[in-house]
Structures are given as structure tokens and as C-alpha cells.
Design a protein around this motif. Structure first.
Motif, PDB file in Angstrom:
ATOM      1  N   MET A 293       0.994  -4.510  -7.437  1.00 10.70           N
ATOM      2  CA  MET A 293       1.159  -4.623  -6.167  1.00 10.70           C
ATOM      3  C   MET A 293      -0.275  -4.066  -5.396  1.00 10.70           C
ATOM      4  SD  MET A 293       5.016  -2.438  -5.826  1.00 10.70           S
ATOM      5  CE  MET A 293       5.191  -2.367  -4.411  1.00 10.70           C
ATOM      6  N   MET A 294      -1.079  -3.251  -6.231  1.00 10.83           N
ATOM      7  CA  MET A 294      -2.232  -2.981  -5.363  1.00 10.83           C
ATOM      8  C   MET A 294      -3.251  -4.280  -5.572  1.00 10.83           C
ATOM      9  SD  MET A 294      -3.247   0.675  -7.369  1.00 10.83           S
ATOM     10  CE  MET A 294      -2.657   1.730  -6.916  1.00 10.83           C
ATOM     11  N   ALA A 295      -3.116  -5.249  -6.508  1.00  7.89           N
ATOM     12  CA  ALA A 295      -3.834  -6.538  -6.329  1.00  7.89           C
ATOM     13  C   ALA A 295      -3.355  -7.263  -5.054  1.00  7.89           C
ATOM     14  CB  ALA A 295      -3.664  -7.160  -7.694  1.00  7.89           C
ATOM     15  N   ALA A 296      -2.082  -7.060  -4.974  1.00  6.49           N
ATOM     16  CA  ALA A 296      -1.569  -8.195  -3.753  1.00  6.49           C
ATOM     17  C   ALA A 296      -1.766  -7.721  -2.536  1.00  6.49           C
ATOM     18  CB  ALA A 296      -0.009  -8.033  -4.098  1.00  6.49           C
ATOM     19  N   ALA A 297      -1.875  -6.264  -2.517  1.00  6.88           N
ATOM     20  CA  ALA A 297      -2.388  -5.589  -1.033  1.00  6.88           C
ATOM     21  C   ALA A 297      -3.966  -5.949  -0.884  1.00  6.88           C
ATOM     22  CB  ALA A 297      -2.346  -3.997  -1.221  1.00  6.88           C
TER      23      ALA A 297
ATOM     24  N   GLU B 281       0.919  -1.151   0.118  1.00  8.08           N
ATOM     25  CA  GLU B 281      -0.227  -0.099   0.070  1.00  8.08           C
ATOM     26  C   GLU B 281       0.909   1.182   0.031  1.00  8.08           C
ATOM     27  OE1 GLU B 281      -2.817  -0.316   3.328  1.00  8.08           O
ATOM     28  OE2 GLU B 281      -4.048  -1.418   2.330  1.00  8.08           O
ATOM     29  N   LEU B 282       2.020   1.251   0.648  1.00  9.98           N
ATOM     30  CA  LEU B 282       2.889   2.194   0.686  1.00  9.98           C
ATOM     31  C   LEU B 282       3.749   2.528  -0.821  1.00  9.98           C
ATOM     32  CD1 LEU B 282       4.409   4.556   2.240  1.00  9.98           C
ATOM     33  CD2 LEU B 282       6.196   2.842   2.680  1.00  9.98           C
ATOM     34  N   LEU B 283       4.170   1.359  -1.360  1.00  8.96           N
ATOM     35  CA  LEU B 283       4.974   1.399  -2.658  1.00  8.96           C
ATOM     36  C   LEU B 283       4.066   1.434  -3.642  1.00  8.96           C
ATOM     37  CD1 LEU B 283       8.032  -0.740  -1.842  1.00  8.96           C
ATOM     38  CD2 LEU B 283       7.810   1.580  -1.632  1.00  8.96           C
ATOM     39  N   ALA B 284       2.965   0.925  -4.016  1.00 11.44           N
ATOM     40  CA  ALA B 284       2.256   0.832  -5.194  1.00 11.44           C
ATOM     41  C   ALA B 284       1.775   2.161  -5.691  1.00 11.44           C
ATOM     42  CB  ALA B 284       0.850   0.015  -5.044  1.00 11.44           C
ATOM     43  N   PRO B 285       1.487   3.263  -5.078  1.00 12.45           N
ATOM     44  CA  PRO B 285       0.802   4.433  -5.662  1.00 12.45           C
ATOM     45  C   PRO B 285       2.240   5.074  -6.071  1.00 12.45           C
ATOM     46  CG  PRO B 285      -0.212   4.181  -3.536  1.00 12.45           C
ATOM     47  CD  PRO B 285       0.728   2.949  -3.586  1.00 12.45           C
TER      48      PRO B 285
END
Length: 136
Positions: A118-122, A50-54
Motif C-alpha cells: 500500500m505504501m508503494a501504491a501511494a 496513506e491512511l491505511l498503510a501505516p
């Protein structure tokens, strides 16, 4: 039953069942420990993604849009001054299409895809953390 827990939440208020050893429930402690480890792991991955994806997504979109923005500035500067046009053309030519880091090739499109993954993984880790917390 209508609830997901099928009455497990209310069972803790009932007296202990006869026939089972209630002194040291090793299976219950092991199950809670395993669920706690998985919950912590899923929650950690969720927080990091959630920190790195955006950041990765915005970096990829910005890198992909930068040549178009510089090109638009170059076309408007073409009518103004030939020296300005040459500078803008030179700057547009210095924007890399890919960066090689060791054996990894990073492009604007790969950053966008990585951000979405990464958003999907979150989202998956948030779901799994909720399931692990419910099972504790």
C-alpha cells in the motif's frame, strides 16, 4: 531545452497561432477533463493508502511480535509461580496464527506485506497524480 515542459508554460502568453480554429477547442477541453478524472482517481487512491498503510503495517508487526512478547513474559514468570506460568501459557496459546475471513486468509506476515504494498501504491499514485496535474 532544459525544462520538462519544453516551453509549453510560456506559450500561453503568446498570441494564438494562425490557421487553427480558436472558437471552441474541444480537444483541449477533453484532454483537461480526462487528466482531471485521472488526477482525482490517483489522488483518492493515494489518500486512502496513506491512511491505511501505516495502520495495516503496525497491526501486522504487532501481531507478529505478540507471541514473542508473551513467550518472554512466560519464561520470566516460570520461575515465579506455576499458576501464573499456566495462565501466560494459556494466553500465548490463544493468539491465532491466521484468521480466515470468508475466502481470505489473514496472517501477520500478509498484513506487513500488504502495508508495504500500500505504501508503494501511494508513491506510484502520487507520481501519476503529479504527471496528470502537469499535463492539464
Amino acid at each position: 531545452m532544459d525544462s520538462f515542459n519544453s516551453g509549453r508554460a510560456t506559450d500561453r502568453f503568446l498570441p494564438p497561432r494562425a490557421g487553427g480554429s480558436q472558437r471552441f477547442p474541444v480537444a483541449r477541453i477533453a484532454r483537461v477533463a480526462i487528466c482531471a478524472v485521472f488526477y482525482g482517481l490517483f489522488y483518492f487512491v493515494q489518500q486512502v493508502t496513506e491512511l491505511l498503510a501505516p495502520l495495516v503495517l503496525i497491526l501486522g508487526v504487532g501481531w507478529g511480535a505478540l507471541p514473542h512478547i508473551v513467550g518472554a513474559i512466560g519464561t520470566s514468570a516460570a520461575s515465579a509461580d506455576p499458576q501464573t506460568r499456566d495462565i501466560v501459557t494459556h494466553v500465548a496459546g490463544t493468539i491465532p496464527h491466521q484468521i480466515v475471513l470468508g475466502s481470505h486468509v489473514v496472517t501477520a506476515d500478509s498484513l506487513v506485506v500488504d502495508g508495504l504494498l500500500m505504501m508503494a501504491a501511494a508513491a506510484v499514485c502520487a507520481t501519476l497524480a503529479a504527471v496528470a496535474a502537469r499535463e492539464m
